[in-house]
Design a protein around this motif. Structure first.
Motif, short mmCIF file in Angstrom:
data_model
loop_
_atom_site.label_atom_id
_atom_site.label_comp_id
_atom_site.label_asym_id
_atom_site.label_seq_id
_atom_site.Cartn_x
_atom_site.Cartn_y
_atom_site.Cartn_z
N ALA A 52 95.61 97.48 61.35
CA ALA A 52 95.97 98.07 61.92
C ALA A 52 94.56 99.01 62.59
CB ALA A 52 97.53 99.88 61.93
N ASN A 53 93.19 99.93 62.00
CA ASN A 53 92.80 100.32 62.15
C ASN A 53 91.10 99.60 62.31
OD1 ASN A 53 92.12 99.35 59.47
ND2 ASN A 53 91.67 101.10 58.81
N ALA A 54 91.80 97.49 62.99
CA ALA A 54 90.55 97.43 63.24
C ALA A 54 89.67 97.50 64.95
CB ALA A 54 90.65 95.95 63.38
N GLN A 55 89.05 97.50 65.54
CA GLN A 55 88.27 97.60 66.45
C GLN A 55 88.58 96.38 67.16
OE1 GLN A 55 84.29 98.78 65.94
NE2 GLN A 55 85.17 100.59 64.82
N SER A 56 88.89 96.71 68.82
CA SER A 56 88.69 95.80 69.59
C SER A 56 87.59 94.35 69.54
CB SER A 56 88.22 95.97 71.12
OG SER A 56 89.38 97.03 71.33
N PRO A 57 88.14 92.98 69.84
CA PRO A 57 87.10 92.65 69.22
C PRO A 57 86.04 91.95 70.85
CG PRO A 57 88.97 91.12 70.70
CD PRO A 57 88.90 93.00 70.27
N THR A 58 84.62 91.58 69.59
CA THR A 58 83.71 91.29 70.35
C THR A 58 83.30 90.18 70.62
OG1 THR A 58 82.61 93.36 69.69
CG2 THR A 58 80.57 91.59 70.53
N ARG A 59 82.68 89.51 71.72
CA ARG A 59 82.78 87.87 71.99
C ARG A 59 81.31 87.95 71.52
NH1 ARG A 59 85.02 84.07 76.67
NH2 ARG A 59 83.04 84.17 77.58
N ILE A 60 81.04 87.02 70.56
CA ILE A 60 80.10 86.71 70.60
C ILE A 60 79.23 85.67 70.87
CG2 ILE A 60 78.30 85.46 68.72
CD1 ILE A 60 80.54 86.80 66.25
N GLU A 61 79.50 84.64 71.21
CA GLU A 61 79.23 83.33 72.09
C GLU A 61 80.32 82.19 71.95
OE1 GLU A 61 75.60 80.67 71.70
OE2 GLU A 61 75.13 82.36 71.02
N GLN A 62 80.56 81.73 73.78
CA GLN A 62 81.38 80.58 73.89
C GLN A 62 80.64 79.29 73.46
OE1 GLN A 62 84.71 81.15 74.90
NE2 GLN A 62 84.88 78.96 74.58
N PHE A 63 81.52 78.23 72.79
CA PHE A 63 80.46 77.15 72.60
C PHE A 63 81.15 76.11 73.13
CE2 PHE A 63 79.34 80.12 69.42
CZ PHE A 63 77.54 80.08 69.51
#
Length: 167
Positions: A20-31
Motif C-alpha cells: 500500500a505504501n508503494a509509489q506510482s509507476p514510472t514508465r521506463i520505455e515502450q517496446f
C-alpha cells in the motif's frame, strides 16, 4: 489509454501484493506491444513489463481491463514472475491456460489473477514468450463464461532485458 491501463494494472498489483505504501509507476520505455515500468515499494524497487491483449473473445461480453505482467522484485528474490490479470473474478476452481506456439502452461487462479501453477516452469514460460510471436490466454469467469485473449509478443525480449538489472 495504455498509460491509464498500466496505472490500473499497477493498482491491482499493489493491492494483491499488499504494498500500500508503494509509489506510482514510472514508465521506463515502450517496446512495441510491451511497456517496461518500475516503482518504489518501501526500500526496494519493483520492475515489470506489461501488455494488453490484441484480441478478446467472446466479443459480446465486458472483459474489463485485461493485462499480462512479468515482474521482477529483487527485494523479495522474485525474478521474472508471470501473472495474468483479468478485469473480472475467475471461477475459483478453474485454471488459466497460456499457449505459445505448441507449448502450454497452467496457471492457478486467485480472484482476478493467475500465476504459474508450478513455479519451476516460470523460466520456461518466459523463454517461450521471448521466442514466440503470439500468446493466447484462456480463462473462465466466475459466471462460467469461457474467455480467450491473444497477446502480441513483439517487444517482450527488449522489455525484459530493460528490467533485467532492476534494483
Amino acid at each position: 489509454m495504455f498509460v491509464r491501463r498500466s496505472v490500473t494494472a499497477l493498482a491491482i498489483i499493489l493491492a494483491s501484493s499488499g504494498l500500500a505504501n508503494a509509489q506510482s509507476p514510472t514508465r521506463i520505455e515502450q517496446f512495441k506491444a510491451w511497456g517496461a515500468y518500475s516503482y518504489k515499494a518501501g526500500n526496494s524497487t519493483v520492475c515489470y513489463v506489461l501488455s494488453v491483449p490484441t484480441a478478446k473473445e467472446p466479443a459480446s461480453v465486458n472483459h474489463g481491463d485485461i493485462f499480462f505482467v512479468v515482474s521482477q522484485r529483487p527485494g523479495q528474490n522474485i525474478s521474472y514472475e508471470p501473472q495474468a490479470m483479468m478485469g473480472y473474478p475467475m471461477k475459483g476452481d478453474s485454471k488459466v491456460k497460456v499457449t505459445i506456439d505448441s507449448k502450454s502452461f497452467v496457471m492457478f487462479v486467485k480472484e482476478s489473477s493467475a500465476w504459474v501453477e508450478n513455479a519451476a516452469e516460470e523460466p520456461a514460460l518466459v523463454a517461450a514468450m521471448k521466442g514466440g510471436t503470439n500468446m493466447t490466454v484462456e480463462a473462465t469467469s466466475a459466471r462460467g463464461t469461457a474467455t480467450n485473449y491473444t497477446y502480441s509478443l513483439s517487444g517482450i525480449s527488449a522489455a525484459l532485458q530493460k528490467i533485467q538489472n532492476c534494483k
